[in-house]
Design a protein around this motif. Structure first.
Motif, PDB file in Angstrom:
ATOM      1  N   THR A  38       0.814  -1.216   0.000  1.00  7.83           N
ATOM      2  CA  THR A  38       0.000   0.000   0.000  1.00  7.83           C
ATOM      3  C   THR A  38       0.848   1.267   0.000  1.00  7.83           C
ATOM      4  O   THR A  38       0.347   2.342  -0.320  1.00  7.83           O
ATOM      5  N   SER A  39       2.130   1.151   0.328  1.00  6.12           N
ATOM      6  CA  SER A  39       2.980   2.340   0.355  1.00  6.12           C
ATOM      7  C   SER A  39       3.836   2.494  -0.902  1.00  6.12           C
ATOM      8  O   SER A  39       4.583   3.450  -1.036  1.00  6.12           O
ATOM      9  N   SER A  40       3.738   1.557  -1.838  1.00  8.29           N
ATOM     10  CA  SER A  40       4.528   1.690  -3.062  1.00  8.29           C
ATOM     11  C   SER A  40       3.881   2.723  -3.988  1.00  8.29           C
ATOM     12  O   SER A  40       2.666   2.861  -4.029  1.00  8.29           O
ATOM     13  N   ASN A  41       4.719   3.452  -4.693  1.00  7.12           N
ATOM     14  CA  ASN A  41       4.242   4.475  -5.619  1.00  7.12           C
ATOM     15  C   ASN A  41       3.518   3.796  -6.781  1.00  7.12           C
ATOM     16  O   ASN A  41       4.034   2.865  -7.380  1.00  7.12           O
ATOM     17  N   ARG A  42       2.336   4.241  -7.101  1.00  5.25           N
ATOM     18  CA  ARG A  42       1.554   3.628  -8.179  1.00  5.25           C
ATOM     19  C   ARG A  42       1.387   4.551  -9.379  1.00  5.25           C
ATOM     20  O   ARG A  42       0.599   4.261 -10.269  1.00  5.25           O
ATOM     21  N   TYR A  43       2.114   5.647  -9.385  1.00  2.00           N
ATOM     22  CA  TYR A  43       2.047   6.581 -10.513  1.00  2.00           C
ATOM     23  C   TYR A  43       3.385   6.609 -11.243  1.00  2.00           C
ATOM     24  O   TYR A  43       4.426   6.786 -10.627  1.00  2.00           O
ATOM     25  N   ALA A  44       3.323   6.437 -12.561  1.00  3.24           N
ATOM     26  CA  ALA A  44       4.528   6.451 -13.392  1.00  3.24           C
ATOM     27  C   ALA A  44       4.375   7.511 -14.470  1.00  3.24           C
ATOM     28  O   ALA A  44       3.283   7.686 -15.029  1.00  3.24           O
ATOM     29  N   ILE A  45       5.460   8.189 -14.781  1.00  2.00           N
ATOM     30  CA  ILE A  45       5.475   9.174 -15.860  1.00  2.00           C
ATOM     31  C   ILE A  45       6.119   8.519 -17.084  1.00  2.00           C
ATOM     32  O   ILE A  45       7.212   7.968 -16.994  1.00  2.00           O
ATOM     33  N   PHE A 100      -3.071   0.189 -15.561  1.00  2.00           N
ATOM     34  CA  PHE A 100      -4.519   0.024 -15.610  1.00  2.00           C
ATOM     35  C   PHE A 100      -5.260   1.240 -16.134  1.00  2.00           C
ATOM     36  O   PHE A 100      -6.374   1.125 -16.633  1.00  2.00           O
ATOM     37  N   MET A 101      -4.660   2.413 -15.982  1.00  2.00           N
ATOM     38  CA  MET A 101      -5.245   3.651 -16.506  1.00  2.00           C
ATOM     39  C   MET A 101      -4.116   4.570 -16.923  1.00  2.00           C
ATOM     40  O   MET A 101      -2.978   4.395 -16.513  1.00  2.00           O
ATOM     41  N   LYS A 107      -7.060  14.102 -17.539  1.00  2.00           N
ATOM     42  CA  LYS A 107      -8.236  13.235 -17.530  1.00  2.00           C
ATOM     43  C   LYS A 107      -7.804  11.774 -17.550  1.00  2.00           C
ATOM     44  O   LYS A 107      -7.026  11.361 -18.403  1.00  2.00           O
ATOM     45  N   TRP A 108      -8.316  10.991 -16.592  1.00  2.00           N
ATOM     46  CA  TRP A 108      -8.001   9.572 -16.528  1.00  2.00           C
ATOM     47  C   TRP A 108      -8.837   8.803 -17.539  1.00  2.00           C
ATOM     48  O   TRP A 108     -10.008   9.096 -17.739  1.00  2.00           O
ATOM     49  N   GLU A 109      -8.230   7.775 -18.146  1.00  2.99           N
ATOM     50  CA  GLU A 109      -8.911   6.858 -19.067  1.00  2.99           C
ATOM     51  C   GLU A 109      -8.542   5.437 -18.688  1.00  2.99           C
ATOM     52  O   GLU A 109      -7.379   5.149 -18.383  1.00  2.99           O
ATOM     53  N   ALA A 110      -9.522   4.533 -18.699  1.00  2.90           N
ATOM     54  CA  ALA A 110      -9.249   3.120 -18.422  1.00  2.90           C
ATOM     55  C   ALA A 110      -8.472   2.529 -19.588  1.00  2.90           C
ATOM     56  O   ALA A 110      -8.653   2.923 -20.740  1.00  2.90           O
ATOM     57  N   GLU A 168      -7.831  -2.598  -4.572  1.00  2.00           N
ATOM     58  CA  GLU A 168      -8.004  -1.215  -4.124  1.00  2.00           C
ATOM     59  C   GLU A 168      -6.891  -0.278  -4.587  1.00  2.00           C
ATOM     60  O   GLU A 168      -5.708  -0.596  -4.506  1.00  2.00           O
ATOM     61  N   PHE A 169      -7.301   0.901  -5.056  1.00  3.32           N
ATOM     62  CA  PHE A 169      -6.406   1.979  -5.439  1.00  3.32           C
ATOM     63  C   PHE A 169      -6.914   3.283  -4.851  1.00  3.32           C
ATOM     64  O   PHE A 169      -8.109   3.448  -4.631  1.00  3.32           O
ATOM     65  N   ASN A 170      -5.998   4.213  -4.643  1.00  2.05           N
ATOM     66  CA  ASN A 170      -6.346   5.574  -4.297  1.00  2.05           C
ATOM     67  C   ASN A 170      -5.992   6.422  -5.521  1.00  2.05           C
ATOM     68  O   ASN A 170      -4.816   6.600  -5.825  1.00  2.05           O
ATOM     69  N   VAL A 171      -7.004   6.901  -6.211  1.00  2.00           N
ATOM     70  CA  VAL A 171      -6.791   7.691  -7.424  1.00  2.00           C
ATOM     71  C   VAL A 171      -7.255   9.117  -7.149  1.00  2.00           C
ATOM     72  O   VAL A 171      -8.440   9.356  -6.932  1.00  2.00           O
ATOM     73  N   ASP A 172      -6.310  10.028  -7.128  1.00  2.00           N
ATOM     74  CA  ASP A 172      -6.601  11.439  -6.841  1.00  2.00           C
ATOM     75  C   ASP A 172      -7.421  11.597  -5.560  1.00  2.00           C
ATOM     76  O   ASP A 172      -8.394  12.354  -5.514  1.00  2.00           O
TER      77      ASP A 172
END
Length: 188
Positions: A38-45, A100-101, A107-110, A168-172
């Motif tokens: 749950t503490s790993s970064n889930r956002y990549a550029i 996954f998105m 704007k997020w897209e699946a 589970e994800f925390n998105v914005d």
């Protein structure tokens, strides 16, 4: 530098772990464990797209990735290592199944076969009392994919889904469940 099959990405904010929370201007450490997914970064550029990629994702876009992409692990001798996605420095290879998105123009897209479902608050029931705070197996479609839209399932629809399909994800700042489109069982 391009890869023939993989997206080349770097962790958002150049951090592999997102284990701090700012409260009142002070950064608090929320986890010291590198095993805590749950503490790993889930956002990549995105730095580069694959060589023959013709899709909507471009360099600079943000991807919502699997929790193991940036994590460290300990090998059999207890030595800390980077996972299989690691390339060099702060660059990582991501294949089509590891995100996954994507976020383009704020704007997020699946992506692909994935969708995001927002859990629904539990309604009061005079007959059955439980400790649950959410309705089981029910949610609101937040980010449908192209397949769901083609089947008439759109953003805002209340749906039911298969048991144990919630990831589970925390998105914005919002709690969402990542699911496969095949986990959606009916529109309510």
């Amino acid at each position: 530098m391009k890869s023939p099959f993989y997206f080349i990405v770097k962790p958002k904010n150049d951090r592999r772990y997102d284990s701090t929370k700012n409260i009142g201007g002070i950064d608090f450490i929320t986890s010291t464990s590198k095993e805590d997914h749950t503490s790993s970064n889930r956002y990549a550029i995105v730095v580069e797209t694959p060589t023959n990629y013709k899709g909507p994702i471009t360099a600079g876009d943000t991807l919502l990735v699997h929790h193991n992409v940036f994590k460290y692990y300990n090998d059999m001798k207890g030595k800390e290592r980077s996972g299989k996605s690691f390339f060099k420095d702060d660059l990582f290879f991501i294949d089509n199944e590891q995100f996954f998105m994507y976020k383009k123009n704020k704007k997020w897209e699946a992506h692909s076969k994935y969708c995001m479902i927002k859990p629904v608050e539990k309604k009061d029931n005079n007959y059955l009392k439980t400790h649950e705070t959410e309705e089981p197996l029910v949610g609101i479609v937040k980010y449908p994919n192209k397949y769901l839209i083609s089947k008439g399932i759109n953003k805002g629809d209340k749906v039911s889904f298969q048991p144990n399909s919630e990831y589970e994800f925390n998105v914005d700042g919002e709690k969402l469940y990542r699911m496969f489109d095949s986990n959606i069982t009916l529109i309510m």
